[in-house]
Design a protein around this motif. Structure first.
Motif, PDB file in Angstrom:
ATOM      1  N   SER A   1     -41.539  62.459 -56.517  1.00  0.00           N
ATOM      2  CA  SER A   1     -41.350  62.188 -55.089  1.00  0.00           C
ATOM      3  C   SER A   1     -40.561  63.261 -54.351  1.00  0.00           C
ATOM      4  CB  SER A   1     -40.639  60.840 -54.918  1.00  0.00           C
ATOM      5  OG  SER A   1     -41.367  59.812 -55.556  1.00  0.00           O
ATOM      6  N   GLU A   2     -39.848  64.085 -55.086  1.00  0.00           N
ATOM      7  CA  GLU A   2     -38.962  65.075 -54.476  1.00  0.00           C
ATOM      8  C   GLU A   2     -39.690  65.937 -53.452  1.00  0.00           C
ATOM      9  OE1 GLU A   2     -35.512  66.517 -53.479  1.00  0.00           O
ATOM     10  OE2 GLU A   2     -35.686  65.072 -55.118  1.00  0.00           O
ATOM     11  N   GLY A   3     -39.179  65.911 -52.224  1.00  0.00           N
ATOM     12  CA  GLY A   3     -39.700  66.760 -51.170  1.00  0.00           C
ATOM     13  C   GLY A   3     -40.949  66.257 -50.472  1.00  0.00           C
ATOM     14  N   GLU A   4     -41.541  65.171 -50.968  1.00  0.00           N
ATOM     15  CA  GLU A   4     -42.767  64.654 -50.329  1.00  0.00           C
ATOM     16  C   GLU A   4     -42.390  63.832 -49.101  1.00  0.00           C
ATOM     17  OE1 GLU A   4     -46.042  64.149 -48.875  1.00  0.00           O
ATOM     18  OE2 GLU A   4     -46.113  65.257 -50.767  1.00  0.00           O
ATOM     19  N   LYS A   5     -43.102  64.037 -48.017  1.00  0.00           N
ATOM     20  CA  LYS A   5     -42.809  63.363 -46.749  1.00  0.00           C
ATOM     21  C   LYS A   5     -43.829  62.272 -46.405  1.00  0.00           C
ATOM     22  CE  LYS A   5     -39.403  66.176 -45.630  1.00  0.00           C
ATOM     23  NZ  LYS A   5     -38.227  65.906 -46.408  1.00  0.00           N
ATOM     24  N   ASN A   6     -44.950  62.225 -47.113  1.00  0.00           N
ATOM     25  CA  ASN A   6     -46.003  61.265 -46.780  1.00  0.00           C
ATOM     26  C   ASN A   6     -45.799  59.965 -47.555  1.00  0.00           C
ATOM     27  OD1 ASN A   6     -48.750  59.939 -47.303  1.00  0.00           O
ATOM     28  ND2 ASN A   6     -49.155  61.301 -45.571  1.00  0.00           N
ATOM     29  N   ASN A   7     -45.549  58.870 -46.837  1.00  0.00           N
ATOM     30  CA  ASN A   7     -45.266  57.593 -47.489  1.00  0.00           C
ATOM     31  C   ASN A   7     -46.448  57.051 -48.280  1.00  0.00           C
ATOM     32  OD1 ASN A   7     -42.712  57.729 -46.473  1.00  0.00           O
ATOM     33  ND2 ASN A   7     -42.939  56.034 -45.034  1.00  0.00           N
ATOM     34  N   VAL A   8     -47.664  57.252 -47.803  1.00  0.00           N
ATOM     35  CA  VAL A   8     -48.834  56.771 -48.541  1.00  0.00           C
ATOM     36  C   VAL A   8     -48.911  57.474 -49.893  1.00  0.00           C
ATOM     37  CG1 VAL A   8     -51.355  56.636 -48.578  1.00  0.00           C
ATOM     38  CG2 VAL A   8     -50.115  56.072 -46.489  1.00  0.00           C
ATOM     39  N   ALA A   9     -48.685  58.772 -49.903  1.00  0.00           N
ATOM     40  CA  ALA A   9     -48.699  59.521 -51.158  1.00  0.00           C
ATOM     41  C   ALA A   9     -47.591  59.034 -52.094  1.00  0.00           C
ATOM     42  CB  ALA A   9     -48.550  61.015 -50.881  1.00  0.00           C
ATOM     43  N   LEU A  10     -46.403  58.816 -51.547  1.00  0.00           N
ATOM     44  CA  LEU A  10     -45.276  58.345 -52.362  1.00  0.00           C
ATOM     45  C   LEU A  10     -45.559  56.978 -52.974  1.00  0.00           C
ATOM     46  CD1 LEU A  10     -42.379  59.427 -49.993  1.00  0.00           C
ATOM     47  CD2 LEU A  10     -42.852  60.363 -52.273  1.00  0.00           C
ATOM     48  N   LEU A  11     -46.050  56.055 -52.163  1.00  0.00           N
ATOM     49  CA  LEU A  11     -46.336  54.702 -52.644  1.00  0.00           C
ATOM     50  C   LEU A  11     -47.510  54.693 -53.625  1.00  0.00           C
ATOM     51  CD1 LEU A  11     -45.865  52.760 -49.295  1.00  0.00           C
ATOM     52  CD2 LEU A  11     -44.288  52.785 -51.248  1.00  0.00           C
ATOM     53  N   SER A  12     -48.479  55.553 -53.393  1.00  0.00           N
ATOM     54  CA  SER A  12     -49.625  55.653 -54.308  1.00  0.00           C
ATOM     55  C   SER A  12     -49.172  56.113 -55.689  1.00  0.00           C
ATOM     56  CB  SER A  12     -50.675  56.615 -53.747  1.00  0.00           C
ATOM     57  OG  SER A  12     -51.210  56.114 -52.542  1.00  0.00           O
ATOM     58  N   ASN A  13     -48.373  57.159 -55.728  1.00  0.00           N
ATOM     59  CA  ASN A  13     -47.869  57.636 -57.015  1.00  0.00           C
ATOM     60  C   ASN A  13     -46.950  56.612 -57.670  1.00  0.00           C
ATOM     61  OD1 ASN A  13     -49.107  59.996 -57.754  1.00  0.00           O
ATOM     62  ND2 ASN A  13     -47.566  61.326 -56.836  1.00  0.00           N
ATOM     63  N   ALA A  14     -46.135  55.937 -56.879  1.00  0.00           N
ATOM     64  CA  ALA A  14     -45.229  54.925 -57.445  1.00  0.00           C
ATOM     65  C   ALA A  14     -46.015  53.789 -58.098  1.00  0.00           C
ATOM     66  CB  ALA A  14     -44.295  54.385 -56.361  1.00  0.00           C
ATOM     67  N   SER A  15     -47.078  53.326 -57.435  1.00  0.00           N
ATOM     68  CA  SER A  15     -47.872  52.236 -58.028  1.00  0.00           C
ATOM     69  C   SER A  15     -48.604  52.727 -59.275  1.00  0.00           C
ATOM     70  CB  SER A  15     -48.840  51.629 -57.012  1.00  0.00           C
ATOM     71  OG  SER A  15     -49.778  52.564 -56.551  1.00  0.00           O
ATOM     72  N   ALA A  16     -49.110  53.950 -59.261  1.00  0.00           N
ATOM     73  CA  ALA A  16     -49.790  54.498 -60.439  1.00  0.00           C
ATOM     74  C   ALA A  16     -48.810  54.677 -61.600  1.00  0.00           C
ATOM     75  CB  ALA A  16     -50.457  55.831 -60.097  1.00  0.00           C
ATOM     76  N   LEU A  17     -47.615  55.145 -61.297  1.00  0.00           N
ATOM     77  CA  LEU A  17     -46.593  55.338 -62.321  1.00  0.00           C
ATOM     78  C   LEU A  17     -46.229  54.002 -62.980  1.00  0.00           C
ATOM     79  CD1 LEU A  17     -44.749  57.506 -63.597  1.00  0.00           C
ATOM     80  CD2 LEU A  17     -43.092  57.006 -61.799  1.00  0.00           C
TER      81      LEU A  17
END
Length: 160
Positions: A26-42
């Motif tokens: 998540s470091e440095g990412e500003k797009n919430n959809v991208a952050l939440l997508s990776n969090a759910s996949a993780l």
């Protein structure tokens, strides 16, 4: 309990590693959809015996489906309804051992038997919830709750 080869099988140690992975992704990412997508996949690749992992986001006084891993889900959940809506109205994690015994449970997937929902707040305002379903009764314990709440706390540090 944990499938991925990078995890040791020691629950506490593995959750700590998961949170470090979340921060690194998540470091440095500003797009919430991208952050939440990776969090759910993780979370989906980390946890076993789960059939749905994702987010509902608070908009216009209801929860709306956000990024997730799993089967298609309910799109809108009213305030105070079901496990997710209750987590929002009570502003606390809901850990439900048997969803069929939960008053007003919304059955998006008939295979779900237990659920944990962690509210997400930013600056004391509801942002949404992390929702995780399992086909197993009593899937989530106090340790899962502690670390999933910690996971959400770390996630909120990255959300805009």
């Amino acid at each position: 309990m944990f499938e991925h080869k990078n995890y040791s099988g020691e629950k506490t140690k593995d959750y700590e590693l998961l949170i470090k992975q979340l921060d690194a992704l998540s470091e440095g990412e500003k797009n919430n959809v991208a952050l939440l997508s990776n969090a759910s996949a993780l979370l989906n690749q980390f946890l076993t015996e789960v059939n749905w992992v994702g987010f509902y986001l608070w908009e216009e006084n209801e929860l709306i489906l956000g990024p997730f891993q799993g089967l298609p889900a309910c799109i809108r959940i009213p305030y105070g309804k079901g496990v997710c809506g209750t987590a929002v109205s009570e502003q606390q994690t809901q850990r439900v051992d048997d969803v069929h015994a939960f008053p007003g449970h919304i059955a998006c997937d008939g295979a779900t038997n237990s659920e944990i929902v962690v509210p997400i707040t930013i600056d004391n305002q509801i942002y949404g919830v992390l929702d995780i379903d399992s086909p197993i009764n009593n899937r989530f314990d106090e340790e899962d709750q502690y670390f999933l709440e910690k996971f959400v706390l770390h996630l909120t540090k990255h959300l805009q």
